[in-house]
Enzyme design. Sequence first.
Site, PDB file in Angstrom:
ATOM      1  N   GLU A 124       5.343 -12.555   0.947  1.00 44.69           N
ATOM      2  CA  GLU A 124       5.643 -11.567  -0.096  1.00 44.69           C
ATOM      3  C   GLU A 124       6.828 -10.720   0.347  1.00 44.69           C
ATOM      4  OE1 GLU A 124       1.875  -9.296  -0.605  1.00 44.69           O
ATOM      5  OE2 GLU A 124       1.018 -11.023   0.389  1.00 44.69           O
ATOM      6  N   HIS A 159       3.164 -12.925  -5.473  1.00 41.34           N
ATOM      7  CA  HIS A 159       2.044 -13.079  -4.547  1.00 41.34           C
ATOM      8  C   HIS A 159       1.533 -14.522  -4.497  1.00 41.34           C
ATOM      9  CE1 HIS A 159      -1.285 -11.745  -2.107  1.00 41.34           C
ATOM     10  NE2 HIS A 159      -1.022 -10.474  -2.306  1.00 41.34           N
ATOM     11  N   ASP A 173      -1.806 -10.306   8.309  1.00 42.78           N
ATOM     12  CA  ASP A 173      -1.699  -9.580   7.043  1.00 42.78           C
ATOM     13  C   ASP A 173      -0.776  -8.400   7.336  1.00 42.78           C
ATOM     14  OD1 ASP A 173      -1.992  -8.547   4.526  1.00 42.78           O
ATOM     15  OD2 ASP A 173      -4.108  -7.995   4.747  1.00 42.78           O
ATOM     16  N   ARG A 175       0.808  -1.223   0.000  1.00 43.03           N
ATOM     17  CA  ARG A 175       0.000   0.000   0.000  1.00 43.03           C
ATOM     18  C   ARG A 175       0.841   1.273   0.000  1.00 43.03           C
ATOM     19  NH1 ARG A 175      -2.572  -4.133   2.675  1.00 43.03           N
ATOM     20  NH2 ARG A 175      -4.678  -4.452   1.893  1.00 43.03           N
ATOM     21  N   HIS A 231      -0.890  -2.626  -4.438  1.00 42.54           N
ATOM     22  CA  HIS A 231      -0.304  -3.506  -5.456  1.00 42.54           C
ATOM     23  C   HIS A 231      -0.254  -2.883  -6.852  1.00 42.54           C
ATOM     24  CE1 HIS A 231       0.026  -6.401  -2.378  1.00 42.54           C
ATOM     25  NE2 HIS A 231      -1.103  -7.068  -2.526  1.00 42.54           N
TER      26      HIS A 231
HETATM   27  C1  GAL Z   1      -2.003  -8.829   0.374  1.00 37.40           C
HETATM   28  C2  GAL Z   1      -2.558  -7.697   1.183  1.00 37.40           C
HETATM   29  C3  GAL Z   1      -3.943  -8.118   1.637  1.00 37.40           C
HETATM   30  C4  GAL Z   1      -4.813  -8.417   0.443  1.00 37.40           C
HETATM   31  C5  GAL Z   1      -4.098  -9.383  -0.491  1.00 37.40           C
HETATM   32  C6  GAL Z   1      -4.778  -9.548  -1.811  1.00 37.40           C
HETATM   33  O1  GAL Z   1      -0.702  -8.540  -0.032  1.00 37.40           O
HETATM   34  O2  GAL Z   1      -1.719  -7.389   2.268  1.00 37.40           O
HETATM   35  O3  GAL Z   1      -4.510  -7.127   2.448  1.00 37.40           O
HETATM   36  O4  GAL Z   1      -5.089  -7.222  -0.217  1.00 37.40           O
HETATM   37  O5  GAL Z   1      -2.805  -8.969  -0.767  1.00 37.40           O
HETATM   38  O6  GAL Z   1      -6.126  -9.829  -1.700  1.00 37.40           O
END
Ligand code: GAL
Length: 344
Positions: free
Chosen positions: A311, A175, A246, A76, A101
């Site tokens: 990630e 991802h 997360d 973010r 992203h």
């Molecule tokens: C992660 C992120 C989550 C969600 C996910 C994708 O990298 O931290 O909050 O957005 O990707 O759905």
Amino acid sequence: MPSISVTPWGNSPAGPVERFTLTNDSGNSISVLSYGAIIQSIRMDGQEMILGYDDLSGYLGEYPYYGALVGRYGNRIAGARFALDGTTYVLDANENANQLHGGSVGFNRHPWQVEQTTTEDSATVMLSRISPDGEMGFPGNLRVSCSYAWTNDNTLRIHYTATTDKDTIVNLTNHAYFSIGGGGRSVLDQMLRLDADRYTPVDAQQIPTGQLTEVAGTPFDFRVAKAVGKDIASDHPQIARAGGYDHNWAINGYDGSLREFALLSDPVSGRSLRCFTTEPGVQVFTTNFTPGEFTVRDGAPVQPHTGICLETQHFPDSPNQANFQTPLLKVGDTYNTTTVYRFE
Ligand code: GAL
């Protein structure tokens, strides 16, 4: 000797898509799409190791970045803006007022050029594209390459490079949602060790507060291996807010060299995933979706906690956080990072 096979895999709005399957001497394989530089499948001993789809349509719709190359900036950026050399760049906002992203059309939604090579011990695909100046609001024409090497010792080595013609920011990651027990089983019983003394707590919109908080005495302490699910239902406000993990952990001893930072082990299959990176951080995401929010292979509704993302990255919102390592890429410099996942 490892081999690569190529099959047509449908059409994206930008044209035909191919799937490259890299198979090593043990018959274990990874499959990579020319669309989104997506790792579509990792197969060990005949079992699927990541969440994903069996055909292209899933990757063309709304999906949670299964196996995708995430860029130009993974994670973010607060307010979808940042300042550089006195200019404020306004980015595409795709989550509240923030960017997630790389924006609504990130690197996972573009065609990539693919070159392939094999050696005695490995098969490699190198995917490249130019992200034009202004794409999703980012400055500079970015020439970016990502190589996926799959070796005879069941190691996936990901290497990213990028150069720019204007100073810019870059933070590339993959991802993949690992499901090393096979068959989309829950990851809650898997054991995770993370070499990180600190993590970056977030606010209600998952933007880091700027603190680097000690994990000691919290559910974030994975310095000694513990089950992923042990504290996942904790009432710790950070966990409750995200419905699980997360969060970004700060990897101990970051100096830009390749270092081991995690070991994930499945007690049932005996399989492990050992992880290395040159990056300072890792976002651990435990697939905290509500049941059925997304689908997986064969269109089955995804169940929460059936995958775990590791990630590797610069810390979230690093363009706006003075005490985080900068994701700045200057003209004349080369972005150069490596992440390695080894199945054992
Ligand atoms: C992660 C992120 C989550 C969600 C996910 C994708 O990298 O931290 O909050 O957005 O990707 O759905």
